[in-house]
Scaffold this motif. Structure first.
Motif, short mmCIF file in Angstrom:
data_model
loop_
_atom_site.label_atom_id
_atom_site.label_comp_id
_atom_site.label_asym_id
_atom_site.label_seq_id
_atom_site.Cartn_x
_atom_site.Cartn_y
_atom_site.Cartn_z
N LEU A 130 3.48 4.97 8.95
CA LEU A 130 3.99 3.98 8.02
C LEU A 130 3.71 2.60 8.57
N GLU A 131 3.05 1.83 7.80
CA GLU A 131 2.79 0.47 8.23
C GLU A 131 3.55 -0.48 7.33
N GLY A 132 4.50 -1.21 7.90
CA GLY A 132 5.25 -2.21 7.16
C GLY A 132 4.64 -3.56 7.40
N ARG A 133 3.52 -3.81 6.76
CA ARG A 133 2.74 -5.01 7.04
C ARG A 133 3.54 -6.30 6.87
N GLU A 134 4.41 -6.35 5.89
CA GLU A 134 5.09 -7.61 5.65
C GLU A 134 6.54 -7.62 6.13
N ARG A 135 6.96 -6.58 6.86
CA ARG A 135 8.34 -6.51 7.31
C ARG A 135 8.39 -6.15 8.78
N ASN A 136 9.47 -6.53 9.43
CA ASN A 136 9.68 -6.15 10.83
C ASN A 136 11.13 -5.77 11.06
N ASP A 137 11.75 -5.19 10.03
CA ASP A 137 13.17 -4.86 10.10
C ASP A 137 13.44 -3.36 9.99
N GLY A 138 12.44 -2.53 10.28
CA GLY A 138 12.65 -1.09 10.21
C GLY A 138 12.55 -0.53 8.80
N ARG A 139 12.04 -1.33 7.89
CA ARG A 139 11.90 -0.91 6.50
C ARG A 139 10.43 -1.03 6.08
N VAL A 140 10.05 -0.21 5.11
CA VAL A 140 8.71 -0.30 4.55
C VAL A 140 8.88 -0.22 3.03
N LEU A 141 8.12 -1.01 2.32
CA LEU A 141 8.22 -1.00 0.87
C LEU A 141 7.98 0.41 0.35
N LEU A 142 8.72 0.80 -0.66
CA LEU A 142 8.57 2.13 -1.24
C LEU A 142 7.14 2.37 -1.69
N SER A 143 6.50 1.36 -2.25
CA SER A 143 5.11 1.51 -2.69
C SER A 143 4.19 1.79 -1.50
N ASN A 144 4.44 1.17 -0.34
CA ASN A 144 3.64 1.44 0.86
C ASN A 144 3.96 2.83 1.43
N PHE A 145 5.20 3.25 1.28
CA PHE A 145 5.63 4.57 1.73
C PHE A 145 4.83 5.66 1.01
N TYR A 146 4.67 5.51 -0.30
CA TYR A 146 3.96 6.50 -1.10
C TYR A 146 2.44 6.32 -1.10
N SER A 147 1.95 5.17 -0.71
CA SER A 147 0.54 4.83 -0.83
C SER A 147 -0.42 5.85 -0.20
N PRO A 148 -0.21 6.29 1.06
CA PRO A 148 -1.16 7.26 1.64
C PRO A 148 -1.24 8.56 0.84
N TYR A 149 -0.11 9.03 0.33
CA TYR A 149 -0.11 10.25 -0.49
C TYR A 149 -0.86 10.00 -1.79
N MET A 150 -0.58 8.88 -2.42
CA MET A 150 -1.22 8.57 -3.71
C MET A 150 -2.73 8.39 -3.56
N GLN A 151 -3.17 7.94 -2.39
CA GLN A 151 -4.59 7.75 -2.13
C GLN A 151 -5.26 9.03 -1.63
N GLY A 152 -4.49 10.10 -1.49
CA GLY A 152 -5.03 11.37 -1.02
C GLY A 152 -5.32 11.41 0.46
#
Length: 116
Positions: free
Chosen positions: A1-23
């Motif tokens: 999980l890469e939280g490119r725009e955060r550094n608080d232990g959170r990742v955007l839900l869209s980024n969370f699902y992105s690798p799966y959605m991209q196959g």
């Protein structure tokens, strides 16, 4: 999980699902309802929900159960104690690589004596 725009232990839900959605892989497919029930869905900003990564990692999906489902146990990550020590020492959401390296160098564990 890469939280490119955060550094608080959170990742955007869209980024969370992105690798799966991209196959890219089959991980991180948990539904928002499950994440919410687990306490790992941060909906403070409804337009930008995020996953609280530590809460997700401690969830039941990382537990082992028998085929009957009667017995289950969760594996404790042996690194937790080390990470907790580092987090207490840093006590800030961000730290310089040199500080982290210095702290890790002086961190003893069951398998490695300090200094490393």
């Amino acid at each position: 999980l890469e939280g490119r725009e955060r550094n608080d232990g959170r990742v955007l839900l869209s980024n969370f699902y992105s690798p799966y959605m991209q196959g890219i892989h089959e991980y991180f497919v948990e539904r928002p309802e499950y994440l919410r029930n687990l306490g790992s869905l941060d909906e403070t900003d409804p337009k930008r929900p995020s996953v609280i990564v530590p809460n997700f990692l401690y969830g039941r999906s990382f537990c082992i159960s028998t085929e009957s489902g009667i017995q289950s146990f969760c594996c404790v990550d042996q690194c937790n104690a080390l990470m907790e020590t580092l987090e207490r020492s840093i006590s800030h959401p961000v730290a310089s690589p040199s500080l982290i390296a210095e702290l890790v160098e002086s961190l003893p564990s069951d398998t490695v004596a300090a200094p490393r």
